[in-house]
Scaffold this active site. Structure first.
Site, PDB file in Angstrom:
ATOM      1  N   ASP A  36       0.846  -1.193   0.000  1.00 19.43           N
ATOM      2  CA  ASP A  36       0.000   0.000   0.000  1.00 19.43           C
ATOM      3  C   ASP A  36       0.882   1.242   0.000  1.00 19.43           C
ATOM      4  OD1 ASP A  36       0.795  -0.693   2.688  1.00 19.43           O
ATOM      5  OD2 ASP A  36      -0.618   0.801   3.422  1.00 19.43           O
ATOM      6  N   ASP A  91       8.523   4.240  -1.142  1.00 19.41           N
ATOM      7  CA  ASP A  91       7.934   3.570   0.021  1.00 19.41           C
ATOM      8  C   ASP A  91       6.692   2.821  -0.434  1.00 19.41           C
ATOM      9  OD1 ASP A  91       7.211   2.709   2.522  1.00 19.41           O
ATOM     10  OD2 ASP A  91       6.538   4.641   3.235  1.00 19.41           O
ATOM     11  N   GLU A 139       0.124  -0.987   5.763  1.00 20.19           N
ATOM     12  CA  GLU A 139       1.222  -0.447   6.578  1.00 20.19           C
ATOM     13  C   GLU A 139       1.067   1.051   6.787  1.00 20.19           C
ATOM     14  OE1 GLU A 139       5.104   1.390   7.514  1.00 20.19           O
ATOM     15  OE2 GLU A 139       3.891   1.708   5.720  1.00 20.19           O
ATOM     16  N   GLU A 140       0.619   1.757   5.772  1.00 22.39           N
ATOM     17  CA  GLU A 140       0.515   3.215   5.862  1.00 22.39           C
ATOM     18  C   GLU A 140      -0.574   3.675   6.828  1.00 22.39           C
ATOM     19  OE1 GLU A 140       2.812   5.005   4.801  1.00 22.39           O
ATOM     20  OE2 GLU A 140       3.732   3.829   3.208  1.00 22.39           O
TER      21      GLU A 140
END
Length: 140
Positions: A22, A53, A85-86
Site C-alpha cells: 500500500d 515507500d 502499513e501506511e
C-alpha cells in the site's frame, strides 16, 4: 502474499523479508509530475506513487530471491508483502504476527522498510528512522 525459499536446515531460524504494497494517498499539488505515470527522469530517477515507500525495497527483495534461488541456503528465507502499513497494519503485518502461520515460519531475523539507494550501498536501520551504520556495501 508469502513466498518461501527453503533452506537446508529446517531447525535454523529463518529470515523474513517484509514489504508492504500500500502507499500513501496522493496530494497532486505537491507533485511536479503525474504521480501515476511512473516517469523516469534523465538522471535515472523513477518518480511515481509508492516508488520509494515501499516498491523499491520490495523489488530489491525479489531481486535478492532471484539471485539466491539456485544457491544452497542454510536458512529458509521468507518474503512477505502485506497491506495497510501506511494506516497502522491492523489488517496486514499485525494480523500476520498474531497468526499460527507466522509462528510456523520460525523467524529469527526480519528485514522491513528501508530507503532507496542510487548506488550499490544500502542503509541499515535498527528501527524505523534510526540509522545504526553508515552504509553496507552490496554486491547486488
Amino acid at each position: 502474499i508469502l513466498m518461501t525459499l527453503k533452506g537446508q536446515d529446517e531447525h535454523e531460524k529463518s529470515i523474513l523479508l517484509s514489504s508492504h504494497y500500500d502507499v500513501v494517498p496522493v496530494s497532486e499539488e505537491f507533485w511536479d509530475s503525474d504521480p501515476f505515470a511512473a516517469e523516469m527522469r534523465e538522471n535515472g530517477d523513477i518518480v511515481a506513487r509508492g516508488s520509494q515507500d515501499m516498491k523499491c525495497v520490495g523489488m530489491a527483495y525479489l531481486e535478492a530471491i532471484r539471485k539466491l534461488k539456485f544457491k544452497p541456503l542454510k536458512r529458509t528465507i521468507h518474503l512477505v508483502f502485506t497491506p495497510d502499513e501506511e494506516i497502522g497494519s491492523a489488517n496486514g503485518a499485525s494480523q500476520l504476527a498474531k497468526s499460527d502461520l507466522f509462528k510456523s515460519l520460525n523467524v529469527g531475523l526480519c528485514f522491513d522498510e528501508g530507503v532507496p539507494s542510487p548506488s550499490n550501498q544500502l542503509y541499515i536501520f535498527n528501527s524505523e528512522r534510526s540509522t545504526i551504520g553508515t552504509f553496507l556495501k552490496s554486491k547486488f
